[in-house]
Design a protein around this motif. Structure first.
Motif, short mmCIF file in Angstrom:
data_model
loop_
_atom_site.label_atom_id
_atom_site.label_comp_id
_atom_site.label_asym_id
_atom_site.label_seq_id
_atom_site.Cartn_x
_atom_site.Cartn_y
_atom_site.Cartn_z
N ARG A 101 0.83 -1.21 0.00
CA ARG A 101 0.00 0.00 0.00
C ARG A 101 0.86 1.26 0.00
NH1 ARG A 101 -4.66 -1.71 4.49
NH2 ARG A 101 -5.50 -3.51 3.34
N TYR A 109 3.66 0.14 4.57
CA TYR A 109 4.02 -0.98 5.43
C TYR A 109 5.04 -1.81 4.65
CZ TYR A 109 0.22 0.10 8.64
OH TYR A 109 -0.60 0.73 9.56
N ALA A 159 -8.54 -2.22 7.19
CA ALA A 159 -8.13 -0.82 7.27
C ALA A 159 -7.00 -0.65 8.28
CB ALA A 159 -9.34 0.04 7.65
N ASN A 160 -7.15 -1.30 9.45
CA ASN A 160 -6.03 -1.42 10.37
C ASN A 160 -5.36 -2.75 10.03
OD1 ASN A 160 -7.14 0.85 11.52
ND2 ASN A 160 -7.93 -0.21 13.33
N PRO A 161 -4.33 -2.71 9.23
CA PRO A 161 -3.93 -3.93 8.50
C PRO A 161 -3.41 -5.06 9.38
CG PRO A 161 -2.35 -2.18 8.14
CD PRO A 161 -3.50 -1.56 8.87
N ASP A 177 -1.87 -4.27 13.09
CA ASP A 177 -1.67 -2.93 13.63
C ASP A 177 -2.91 -2.49 14.39
OD1 ASP A 177 -0.43 -0.58 14.23
OD2 ASP A 177 -0.04 0.01 12.16
N GLU A 179 -3.94 0.59 14.44
CA GLU A 179 -4.54 1.69 13.70
C GLU A 179 -3.95 1.72 12.29
OE1 GLU A 179 -2.70 5.74 14.61
OE2 GLU A 179 -2.27 4.61 16.48
N ASN A 180 -4.56 2.52 11.44
CA ASN A 180 -4.05 2.71 10.08
C ASN A 180 -3.09 3.90 10.11
OD1 ASN A 180 -3.58 3.28 7.38
ND2 ASN A 180 -5.71 2.99 6.77
N GLY A 185 -5.07 7.91 6.02
CA GLY A 185 -5.79 6.67 6.26
C GLY A 185 -6.01 5.85 5.01
N THR A 187 -6.21 3.05 2.27
CA THR A 187 -6.44 1.62 2.38
C THR A 187 -5.99 0.86 1.14
OG1 THR A 187 -8.71 1.91 1.60
CG2 THR A 187 -8.36 1.87 4.00
#
Length: 217
Positions: A101, A109, A159-161, A177, A179-180, A185, A187
């Motif tokens: 992403r 990431y 979304a929070n991968p 994770d 959080e994103n 944010g 995705t």
């Protein structure tokens, strides 16, 4: 706009490669084994703008083009929830990675391919992402083939991968994770191949990637 792998395969003329590539069932190649169609270099990431990306013997090869100047090679298509499969063969002493992403400037990431003394293959790092400490993989050296190609499969979803990494069919990382942390944010984003800048690689040392394929979830 997201481009599905089947559409991308047609655009890249991959019909023959789809039939021949050694990739798992359900995956479609996003690298044609002949040239870098469907990929582009980032001119804005902090690792550099190396021009040393080429295709040789059906593999993408990246290296620093001068001391300290690394870089990333980005897929033209964007992906959200997906699995990516590839085979890797880095030279020892060179740090690299696979970005998930990714933005055009390389915020992503990262699956680490830190193949040097004290390094880690398959762990997760927040590349220019705030608040994410490095999450090393577990047991990668036990399944790593030092003499040949290694199969890497990575799944990212949510979304929070949640990111899972298999090396030679062995699960070595399962990270989620809280959080994103991607810009705004996001995705989805590009898949990127990295050769590290600075002194964590040297001109002449190469990262090699082949049979790159995606399965969207």
């Amino acid at each position: 706009m997201r481009t599905g792998p089947l559409i991308l395969a047609v655009a890249l003329g991959l019909a023959q490669v789809v039939a021949l590539a050694e990739v798992p069932d359900g995956f479609l190649p996003i690298f044609n084994g002949r040239n870098l169609a469907g990929w582009h270099t980032s001119l804005t990431n902090h690792h550099g703008d190396t021009r040393e990306w080429r295709v040789f013997e059906q593999a993408v090869i990246g290296k620093q083009d001068r001391a300290g100047n690394g870089g990333i090679l980005l897929s033209d298509a964007s992906y959200g929830d997906f699995e990516v499969y590839m085979e890797i063969r880095p030279d020892f002493g060179c740090d690299g990675g696979v970005f998930l992403r990714s933005s055009a400037s390389g915020q992503a990431y990262q699956v680490m391919l830190d193949y040097l003394e004290g390094g880690n293959v398959g762990g997760i790092h927040g590349e220019r992402l705030e608040g994410l400490s490095t999450q090393p993989s577990d047991g990668w050296e036990e399944v790593w083939d030092r003499e040949g190609w290694n199969a890497l499969r990575v799944r990212i979803r949510g979304a929070n991968p949640r990111i899972e990494v298999w090396l030679n069919e062995t699960l070595i990382t399962d990270f989620e994770d809280s959080e994103n942390r991607l810009p705004a944010g996001a995705t989805e984003g590009s898949i990127a191949l990295q050769v590290h800048g600075g002194d964590r690689c040297k001109p002449g040392l190469e990262h090699r990637f082949r049979n790159i394929a995606v399965r969207q979830l």
